[in-house]
Design an enzyme around this catalytic site. Structure first.
Site, PDB file in Angstrom:
ATOM      1  N   ASP A   8       2.358   1.199   4.893  1.00 43.23           N
ATOM      2  CA  ASP A   8       0.967   0.961   5.034  1.00 43.23           C
ATOM      3  C   ASP A   8       0.308   1.310   3.431  1.00 43.23           C
ATOM      4  OD1 ASP A   8      -1.509  -0.207   5.802  1.00 43.23           O
ATOM      5  OD2 ASP A   8      -1.937   1.671   6.800  1.00 43.23           O
ATOM      6  N   HIS A  25       1.208  -5.878  -2.323  1.00 40.11           N
ATOM      7  CA  HIS A  25       2.430  -6.367  -1.437  1.00 40.11           C
ATOM      8  C   HIS A  25       3.712  -6.647  -2.294  1.00 40.11           C
ATOM      9  CE1 HIS A  25      -0.117  -6.344   1.979  1.00 40.11           C
ATOM     10  NE2 HIS A  25      -0.809  -7.321   1.528  1.00 40.11           N
ATOM     11  N   LEU A 119      24.394   1.352   6.476  1.00 42.09           N
ATOM     12  CA  LEU A 119      23.085   1.263   7.011  1.00 42.09           C
ATOM     13  C   LEU A 119      22.746   0.431   8.062  1.00 42.09           C
ATOM     14  CD1 LEU A 119      20.142   2.740   6.690  1.00 42.09           C
ATOM     15  CD2 LEU A 119      19.726   0.928   5.139  1.00 42.09           C
TER      16      LEU A 119
HETATM   17  C1  IPE Z   1       0.480  -1.706  10.216  1.00 39.86           C
HETATM   18  O1  IPE Z   1      -0.500  -1.800   9.155  1.00 39.86           O
HETATM   19  C2  IPE Z   1       1.368  -2.855  10.361  1.00 39.86           C
HETATM   20  C3  IPE Z   1       2.420  -2.817   9.177  1.00 39.86           C
HETATM   21  C4  IPE Z   1       2.513  -2.113   8.329  1.00 39.86           C
HETATM   22  C5  IPE Z   1       3.259  -4.095   9.067  1.00 39.86           C
HETATM   23  P1  IPE Z   1      -2.049  -2.442   9.424  1.00 39.86           P
HETATM   24  O2  IPE Z   1      -2.605  -2.357   8.216  1.00 39.86           O
HETATM   25  O3  IPE Z   1      -1.842  -3.871   9.648  1.00 39.86           O
HETATM   26  O4  IPE Z   1      -2.544  -1.512  10.646  1.00 39.86           O
HETATM   27  P2  IPE Z   1      -3.855  -1.276  10.955  1.00 39.86           P
HETATM   28  O5  IPE Z   1      -4.912  -2.789  10.979  1.00 39.86           O
HETATM   29  O6  IPE Z   1      -4.573  -0.439   9.868  1.00 39.86           O
HETATM   30  O7  IPE Z   1      -3.919  -0.781  12.382  1.00 39.86           O
HETATM   31  C1  IPE Z   2       0.853  -2.948   4.460  1.00 41.63           C
HETATM   32  O1  IPE Z   2      -0.355  -2.579   3.571  1.00 41.63           O
HETATM   33  C2  IPE Z   2       1.443  -4.136   4.471  1.00 41.63           C
HETATM   34  C3  IPE Z   2       1.254  -5.047   5.679  1.00 41.63           C
HETATM   35  C4  IPE Z   2       0.547  -4.671   6.712  1.00 41.63           C
HETATM   36  C5  IPE Z   2       1.706  -6.303   5.686  1.00 41.63           C
HETATM   37  P1  IPE Z   2      -1.720  -3.297   4.198  1.00 41.63           P
HETATM   38  O2  IPE Z   2      -1.867  -4.701   3.523  1.00 41.63           O
HETATM   39  O3  IPE Z   2      -2.059  -2.996   5.447  1.00 41.63           O
HETATM   40  O4  IPE Z   2      -2.469  -1.932   2.952  1.00 41.63           O
HETATM   41  P2  IPE Z   2      -3.977  -1.618   3.355  1.00 41.63           P
HETATM   42  O5  IPE Z   2      -4.041  -0.915   4.414  1.00 41.63           O
HETATM   43  O6  IPE Z   2      -5.034  -2.670   3.412  1.00 41.63           O
HETATM   44  O7  IPE Z   2      -4.302  -0.871   2.356  1.00 41.63           O
HETATM   45 MG    MG Z   3      -2.976  -1.420   6.337  1.00 39.14          MG
END
Ligand code: IPE
Ligand code: IPE
Ligand code: MG
Length: 231
Positions: A8, A25, A119
């Site tokens: 995240d 990303h 792995l």
């Molecule tokens: C969880 O992250 C999903 C992934 C890392 C793929 P999100 O950023 O989508 O989760 P929420 O919305 O904060 O719960």
């Molecule tokens: C995690 O990073 C990647 C995915 C959920 C695909 P986020 O896109 O959720 O990043 P934040 O949480 O908005 O910073």
């Molecule tokens: Mg997120």
């Protein structure tokens, strides 16, 4: 040891720098390569990466499309190296809504690497723990209907065996980067006895050094699994 990572914070990492979320990303995808490589020396034999949740379709169309483009890139550019490094790649989640060319790339990578003994890398794409349980329940119900199993004979093992992780061990440690303290639908069943590490670093800043520290912290814990273990 099985480690699950909720990757995240890519968006915030980019926004803080005045960059588009997709740049975050992109950095995140590069980080995946580094972290996968760091697993064998750190004693991690199974790594599950949460790449896209069943809820992530709610994001803006251009962000979803950008993420899909990054999956395409990761799956095609890393095929040879993952195979050379003896990594066995599996995918968790419901593949049905993904684009046909992405499905082909996933199939190529998993069939090429299926006999590899290094792995175990699980990539969770369009994965949701609740959706996984619904799909497992449907498949068990169908077997009961066909008379292949008796309803009364369903055990915890039956359910585990019908999840996307099948016969793999449950995650010992689940790491979530970027400060949020929730599972966001990750490994609902499998996390029953996992240890957790909620880290401040965003995923693009999650280095092998940070990973090693989290593992050291994990190894210093006592896991009792409900029993009382004398120290
Ligand atoms: C969880 O992250 C999903 C992934 C890392 C793929 P999100 O950023 O989508 O989760 P929420 O919305 O904060 O719960
Ligand atoms: C995690 O990073 C990647 C995915 C959920 C695909 P986020 O896109 O959720 O990043 P934040 O949480 O908005 O910073
Ligand atoms: Mg997120």
């Amino acid at each position: 040891m099985h480690v699950g990572i909720i990757m995240d914070g890519n968006g915030r990492w980019a926004t803080r720098r005045g960059l588009a979320r997709l740049i975050g990303h992109k950095r995140g995808a590069q980080q995946v390569k580094t972290i996968v490589k760091s697993c064998p020396p750190l004693g991690v034999d199974t790594l599950t990466l949460y790449a896209f949740s069943t809820e992530n379709w709610k994001r803006a169309a251009h962000e979803v499309e950008g993420l899909m483009k990054l999956f395409r890139g990761y799956l095609s550019n890393n095929l040879v190296e993952l195979h050379e490094k003896n990594v066995c790649v599996r995918f968790l989640g419901d593949p049905s809504p993904l684009a046909p060319d992405i499905l082909d790339l996933m199939e190529n990578l998993s069939s090429l690497t299926k006999n590899n003994t290094g792995l175990n890398l699980n990539v969770a794409i369009n994965y949701g723990g609740r959706d996984e349980l619904v799909r497992a329940t449907k498949s068990i119900a169908a077997k009961v209907k066909r008379g292949e199993i008796e309803a009364a004979e369903i055990t915890e093992q039956t359910i585990s065996d019908h999840l996307d992780t099948k016969t793999q061990d449950d995650p010992d440690l689940i790491i979530r980067t970027a400060g949020e303290m929730r599972l966001s639908n990750f490994m609902t069943w499998q996390s029953a006895y996992s240890e957790f590490a909620f880290l401040e670093q965003s995923w693009p800043d999650f280095s092998p050094e940070v990973f090693e520290k989290a593992l050291q912290n994990y190894h210093a814990r006592t896991r009792q699994f409900g029993a009382v273990i004398a120290k």
